[in-house]
Design a protein around this motif. Structure first.
Motif, short mmCIF file in Angstrom:
data_model
loop_
_atom_site.label_atom_id
_atom_site.label_comp_id
_atom_site.label_asym_id
_atom_site.label_seq_id
_atom_site.Cartn_x
_atom_site.Cartn_y
_atom_site.Cartn_z
N SER A 171 63.68 5.10 -44.07
CA SER A 171 63.01 4.38 -42.99
C SER A 171 61.50 4.43 -43.17
O SER A 171 60.80 3.41 -43.02
N LEU A 172 60.96 5.61 -43.49
CA LEU A 172 59.54 5.73 -43.79
C LEU A 172 59.14 4.80 -44.93
O LEU A 172 58.10 4.13 -44.89
N ARG A 173 59.99 4.75 -45.93
CA ARG A 173 59.69 3.95 -47.13
C ARG A 173 59.66 2.46 -46.81
O ARG A 173 58.85 1.72 -47.37
N GLN A 174 60.54 1.99 -45.92
CA GLN A 174 60.52 0.58 -45.57
C GLN A 174 59.21 0.19 -44.88
O GLN A 174 58.63 -0.85 -45.18
N VAL A 175 58.76 1.03 -43.96
CA VAL A 175 57.49 0.75 -43.29
C VAL A 175 56.36 0.72 -44.31
O VAL A 175 55.53 -0.19 -44.33
N ARG A 176 56.33 1.72 -45.19
CA ARG A 176 55.27 1.78 -46.21
C ARG A 176 55.32 0.57 -47.13
O ARG A 176 54.29 -0.03 -47.45
N ARG A 177 56.50 0.16 -47.55
CA ARG A 177 56.60 -0.98 -48.46
C ARG A 177 56.11 -2.25 -47.79
O ARG A 177 55.40 -3.05 -48.42
N TYR A 178 56.47 -2.45 -46.52
CA TYR A 178 55.99 -3.66 -45.84
C TYR A 178 54.46 -3.66 -45.78
O TYR A 178 53.82 -4.70 -46.01
N LEU A 179 53.86 -2.53 -45.48
CA LEU A 179 52.42 -2.47 -45.26
C LEU A 179 51.61 -2.45 -46.55
O LEU A 179 50.41 -2.77 -46.52
N THR A 180 52.21 -2.10 -47.67
CA THR A 180 51.44 -1.92 -48.90
C THR A 180 51.86 -2.82 -50.05
O THR A 180 51.14 -2.88 -51.06
N GLU A 181 52.98 -3.52 -49.94
CA GLU A 181 53.43 -4.40 -51.02
C GLU A 181 53.30 -5.86 -50.59
O GLU A 181 54.11 -6.35 -49.79
N PRO A 182 52.31 -6.58 -51.09
CA PRO A 182 52.09 -7.96 -50.64
C PRO A 182 53.30 -8.86 -50.83
O PRO A 182 53.59 -9.69 -49.95
N ALA A 183 54.03 -8.74 -51.92
CA ALA A 183 55.19 -9.61 -52.15
C ALA A 183 56.29 -9.33 -51.14
O ALA A 183 56.94 -10.26 -50.64
N THR A 184 56.51 -8.06 -50.82
CA THR A 184 57.51 -7.70 -49.82
C THR A 184 57.10 -8.23 -48.46
O THR A 184 57.90 -8.80 -47.72
N ARG A 185 55.85 -8.06 -48.11
CA ARG A 185 55.32 -8.53 -46.83
C ARG A 185 55.52 -10.04 -46.68
O ARG A 185 55.97 -10.52 -45.65
N GLU A 186 55.19 -10.77 -47.73
CA GLU A 186 55.32 -12.22 -47.68
C GLU A 186 56.78 -12.65 -47.58
O GLU A 186 57.12 -13.56 -46.82
N ALA A 187 57.67 -11.98 -48.33
CA ALA A 187 59.09 -12.33 -48.28
C ALA A 187 59.67 -12.12 -46.89
O ALA A 187 60.47 -12.93 -46.41
N VAL A 188 59.26 -11.03 -46.23
CA VAL A 188 59.75 -10.75 -44.89
C VAL A 188 59.21 -11.78 -43.89
O VAL A 188 59.96 -12.32 -43.07
N ARG A 189 57.94 -12.07 -43.95
CA ARG A 189 57.35 -13.03 -43.02
C ARG A 189 57.94 -14.42 -43.19
O ARG A 189 58.06 -15.17 -42.22
N GLU A 190 58.31 -14.77 -44.40
CA GLU A 190 58.90 -16.10 -44.64
C GLU A 190 60.22 -16.26 -43.90
O GLU A 190 60.58 -17.38 -43.51
N ARG A 191 60.96 -15.17 -43.70
CA ARG A 191 62.24 -15.26 -43.00
C ARG A 191 62.04 -15.73 -41.56
O ARG A 191 62.82 -16.53 -41.04
N LEU A 192 61.00 -15.21 -40.90
CA LEU A 192 60.71 -15.64 -39.54
C LEU A 192 60.15 -17.06 -39.54
O LEU A 192 60.58 -17.90 -38.73
N ALA A 193 59.23 -17.34 -40.43
CA ALA A 193 58.60 -18.66 -40.47
C ALA A 193 59.63 -19.77 -40.68
O ALA A 193 59.49 -20.88 -40.14
N ALA A 194 60.70 -19.47 -41.41
CA ALA A 194 61.71 -20.48 -41.70
C ALA A 194 62.52 -20.88 -40.48
O ALA A 194 63.14 -21.95 -40.46
N LEU A 195 62.53 -20.05 -39.43
CA LEU A 195 63.35 -20.32 -38.25
C LEU A 195 62.58 -20.94 -37.10
O LEU A 195 63.18 -21.54 -36.21
N VAL A 196 61.28 -20.77 -37.07
CA VAL A 196 60.50 -21.25 -35.94
C VAL A 196 60.30 -22.76 -36.03
O VAL A 196 59.86 -23.29 -37.06
N THR A 197 60.64 -23.48 -34.96
CA THR A 197 60.48 -24.93 -34.89
C THR A 197 59.77 -25.29 -33.59
O THR A 197 59.43 -24.42 -32.78
#
Length: 287
Positions: A135-161
């Motif tokens: 769990s600690l590692r997931q938070v750290r990866r989101y905050l420090t890995e740009p590619a991971t951050r972008e991939a996660v944000r794209e999931r939300l962006a794809a649903l908003v209309t």
């Protein structure tokens, strides 16, 4: 197209959007009913922005979560977040022993003490040590890995209309929602409801937000018209319960609720009348 979009938190990598929606939707409907029931939303008008699979490790010989021990907690973000969780849990729960020697927290021995102490907390009870570290590692990866951050944000962006009226986010999902909304000011006016949010944790989360805060205050997220932040006083993850002093203007509406023993669990958050009221207000505003 979804009127309500949900954004989950950490440790959901072995699930999927429909599985999580089955978990969340009844509680969301209960919250709306307990608010008075004047506003309802059908399940087909609710969608889950699922990103858990971004953190799912590839196949390997080991079964389940990869073996992780206290010695694997070497990254400063993971160490600092572990300390913050430990200190807050010890303040809120008599069963959780607190740290007594902060100067040595960065040694594996102190990290092990923190993990042992957190195993007695309401939020982490029943979780194995390696799941806590994951769990600690997931938070750290989101905050420090740009590619991971972008991939996660794209999931939300794809649903908003243009039909989306409310975004409801929990735990790490509140960071995802905030950053995604900030990146899309062109979206239609939307209400934001955050549950058990770590957004205002200094140094670890707040100071790493995109866009970066200035002079101790973060920018208002995009086209959000109303933002309600809901926290349980004993929620270890939501270390800073009030977001209004840190975001805006305009101001966040901060609300405290009581979730019982499972202070960070999303279901008692969703069944709270206050959460139902915030979602209903967003849906009414968008009609």
């Amino acid at each position: 197209m979804p009127a309500v979009v949900l954004v989950h938190g950490i440790a959901q990598e072995l699930k999927g959007p429909e599985t999580l929606l089955d978990h969340w939707y009844p509680a969301l409907a209960d919250g709306l009913a307990l608010d008075g029931g004047a506003v309802r939303v059908a399940r087909h008008d609710v969608a889950m922005a699922f990103y858990g699979d971004v953190f799912r490790p590839p196949g390997h010989r080991a079964i389940g979560v990869p073996e992780l021990t206290a010695e694997d907690i070497t990254d400063p973000v993971e160490r600092d977040l572990l300390l913050a969780w430990w200190e807050h849990a010890a303040e809120q729960e008599p069963a959780v022993p607190g740290p007594r020697d902060r100067t040595r927290l960065r040694t594996p021995h102190l990290a092990q003490r923190a993990l042992n102490a957190l195993s007695h907390s309401a939020f982490f009870a029943g979780l194995s040590e390696r799941l806590m570290i994951a769990s600690l590692r997931q938070v750290r990866r989101y905050l420090t890995e740009p590619a991971t951050r972008e991939a996660v944000r794209e999931r939300l962006a794809a649903l908003v209309t243009d039909d989306t009226r409310v975004i409801v986010a929990h735990s790490l999902g509140t960071v995802v929602a905030y950053e995604t909304l900030s990146a899309h000011p062109e979206w239609r006016d939307t209400a934001l409801v955050t549950l058990g949010s770590p957004l205002a944790i200094p140094n670890i989360v707040f100071d790493r937000l995109i866009p970066a805060p200035a002079d101790g205050r973060a920018r208002w997220p995009g086209s959000v018209t109303h933002w309600t932040n809901i926290a349980d006083r004993g929620d270890v993850v939501a270390l800073i319960k009030t977001l209004a002093p840190h975001f805006g203007p305009p101001d966040v509406r901060d609300v405290l609720v009581h979730n019982g023993a499972k202070a960070h669990d999303v279901r008692p958050y969703l069944t709270a009348r206050e959460t139902g009221g915030a979602i209903a207000a967003g849906l009414r505003h968008g009609i």
